[in-house]
Design a protein around this motif. Sequence first.
Motif, PDB file in Angstrom:
ATOM      1  N   PRO A   2      17.890 -54.195  36.038  1.00 24.83           N
ATOM      2  CA  PRO A   2      17.549 -54.226  37.463  1.00 24.83           C
ATOM      3  C   PRO A   2      18.788 -54.293  38.348  1.00 24.83           C
ATOM      4  O   PRO A   2      19.865 -54.723  37.919  1.00 24.83           O
ATOM      5  N   SER A   3      18.619 -53.898  39.598  1.00 25.72           N
ATOM      6  CA  SER A   3      19.661 -54.088  40.605  1.00 25.72           C
ATOM      7  C   SER A   3      19.573 -55.486  41.207  1.00 25.72           C
ATOM      8  O   SER A   3      20.591 -56.075  41.566  1.00 25.72           O
ATOM      9  N   VAL A   4      18.344 -55.993  41.320  1.00 26.79           N
ATOM     10  CA  VAL A   4      18.098 -57.269  41.992  1.00 26.79           C
ATOM     11  C   VAL A   4      17.104 -58.093  41.175  1.00 26.79           C
ATOM     12  O   VAL A   4      16.065 -57.571  40.753  1.00 26.79           O
ATOM     13  N   ILE A   5      17.414 -59.377  40.980  1.00 30.83           N
ATOM     14  CA  ILE A   5      16.462 -60.329  40.414  1.00 30.83           C
ATOM     15  C   ILE A   5      16.310 -61.469  41.413  1.00 30.83           C
ATOM     16  O   ILE A   5      17.283 -62.156  41.735  1.00 30.83           O
ATOM     17  N   LYS A   6      15.091 -61.653  41.923  1.00 35.64           N
ATOM     18  CA  LYS A   6      14.795 -62.768  42.820  1.00 35.64           C
ATOM     19  C   LYS A   6      13.905 -63.761  42.082  1.00 35.64           C
ATOM     20  O   LYS A   6      12.926 -63.363  41.445  1.00 35.64           O
ATOM     21  N   ILE A   7      14.253 -65.039  42.191  1.00 36.54           N
ATOM     22  CA  ILE A   7      13.588 -66.077  41.414  1.00 36.54           C
ATOM     23  C   ILE A   7      12.902 -67.057  42.361  1.00 36.54           C
ATOM     24  O   ILE A   7      13.514 -67.556  43.309  1.00 36.54           O
ATOM     25  N   PHE A   8      11.652 -67.347  42.081  1.00 30.61           N
ATOM     26  CA  PHE A   8      10.847 -68.262  42.889  1.00 30.61           C
ATOM     27  C   PHE A   8      10.284 -69.361  41.982  1.00 30.61           C
ATOM     28  O   PHE A   8      10.117 -69.168  40.780  1.00 30.61           O
ATOM     29  N   GLY A   9       9.966 -70.501  42.575  1.00 32.51           N
ATOM     30  CA  GLY A   9       9.346 -71.573  41.814  1.00 32.51           C
ATOM     31  C   GLY A   9      10.273 -72.247  40.833  1.00 32.51           C
ATOM     32  O   GLY A   9       9.817 -72.870  39.866  1.00 32.51           O
ATOM     33  N   ALA A  10      11.581 -72.150  41.077  1.00 33.24           N
ATOM     34  CA  ALA A  10      12.568 -72.702  40.146  1.00 33.24           C
ATOM     35  C   ALA A  10      13.273 -73.924  40.710  1.00 33.24           C
ATOM     36  O   ALA A  10      14.216 -74.425  40.108  1.00 33.24           O
ATOM     37  N   THR A  11      12.850 -74.405  41.883  1.00 31.85           N
ATOM     38  CA  THR A  11      13.475 -75.579  42.501  1.00 31.85           C
ATOM     39  C   THR A  11      12.414 -76.648  42.733  1.00 31.85           C
ATOM     40  O   THR A  11      11.208 -76.379  42.664  1.00 31.85           O
ATOM     41  N   GLY A  12      12.872 -77.855  43.032  1.00 31.21           N
ATOM     42  CA  GLY A  12      11.947 -78.956  43.221  1.00 31.21           C
ATOM     43  C   GLY A  12      11.494 -79.511  41.883  1.00 31.21           C
ATOM     44  O   GLY A  12      11.664 -78.897  40.836  1.00 31.21           O
ATOM     45  N   GLY A  13      10.918 -80.690  41.915  1.00 36.71           N
ATOM     46  CA  GLY A  13      10.444 -81.272  40.662  1.00 36.71           C
ATOM     47  C   GLY A  13      11.589 -81.771  39.798  1.00 36.71           C
ATOM     48  O   GLY A  13      12.454 -82.509  40.253  1.00 36.71           O
ATOM     49  N   ARG A  14      11.677 -81.307  38.567  1.00 32.55           N
ATOM     50  CA  ARG A  14      12.624 -81.830  37.600  1.00 32.55           C
ATOM     51  C   ARG A  14      14.048 -81.352  37.869  1.00 32.55           C
ATOM     52  O   ARG A  14      14.320 -80.150  37.951  1.00 32.55           O
ATOM     53  N   LEU A  15      14.977 -82.299  37.987  1.00 29.25           N
ATOM     54  CA  LEU A  15      16.377 -81.967  38.244  1.00 29.25           C
ATOM     55  C   LEU A  15      17.027 -81.285  37.049  1.00 29.25           C
ATOM     56  O   LEU A  15      17.936 -80.458  37.228  1.00 29.25           O
ATOM     57  N   ASP A  16      16.613 -81.610  35.827  1.00 33.90           N
ATOM     58  CA  ASP A  16      17.225 -80.965  34.666  1.00 33.90           C
ATOM     59  C   ASP A  16      16.938 -79.468  34.670  1.00 33.90           C
ATOM     60  O   ASP A  16      17.825 -78.648  34.383  1.00 33.90           O
ATOM     61  N   HIS A  17      15.721 -79.091  35.044  1.00 32.00           N
ATOM     62  CA  HIS A  17      15.396 -77.670  35.124  1.00 32.00           C
ATOM     63  C   HIS A  17      16.183 -76.995  36.242  1.00 32.00           C
ATOM     64  O   HIS A  17      16.678 -75.872  36.074  1.00 32.00           O
TER      65      HIS A  17
END
Length: 217
Positions: A95-110
């Motif tokens: 891909p040219s672009v990868i956008k990531i959602f739902g990866a923040t908040g909650g567990r700090l280790d993740h």
Amino acid sequence: MKKIIHVVAGGPDEFLPDLSDYAQKDAIWIGVDKGVQLIIQHGLHPDLAVGDFDSISPEDFLRVKRLVPSLRQFKPEKDETDMELAILTALEMTPSVIKIFGATGGRLDHLMANIMMLGRFKQHHPDTSFEMIDTQNSLSVFVPGFYQIGREDEKKYVSFIPVFSDVNGLTLKGFKFPLTQHHVPLGSSLCISNELIQETGHFSFEKGILMMIRSKD
């Protein structure tokens, strides 16, 4: 033509923007574990689901199998996180672009693992744009070079943070606090909460991996 892949993890709902705002023709949607349910809940159609699916019920998993054209299921006992497996899957599609959602908040280790992982993937895939997005922030990573960004009134704060090691030769133009050929040590808070004072700004650096975070209060 740019190939855009949206990866959706199962982070807390309050940090997830309206995914329909990012719907566009030919974009590929990958659900990470229960993130595939979030894609469906936002009225979108996942193209692929990746994970061990230990976060969803057996009944929901059967529904996912019916609705999603392609599914990659892994055992819970594995070396990689579901997010890492999803990004590796996305990278197979060049891909040219990868956008990531739902990866923040909650567990700090993740969260920490996801941020460091983006820096590592950027090193190996410098021509791919990686961006992590939630309701308050967008996070991108860069290799040495020259870049231009436009002002966003909603996310007016722009921070630059070294990843893995020091960043050398950082120059900021068009910002409230400019820099010229500056050395930024790993762990420095020097470049937090800057602001663009022009419609466009430029930043460049010569060595290291640089993370840019655009935020609103």
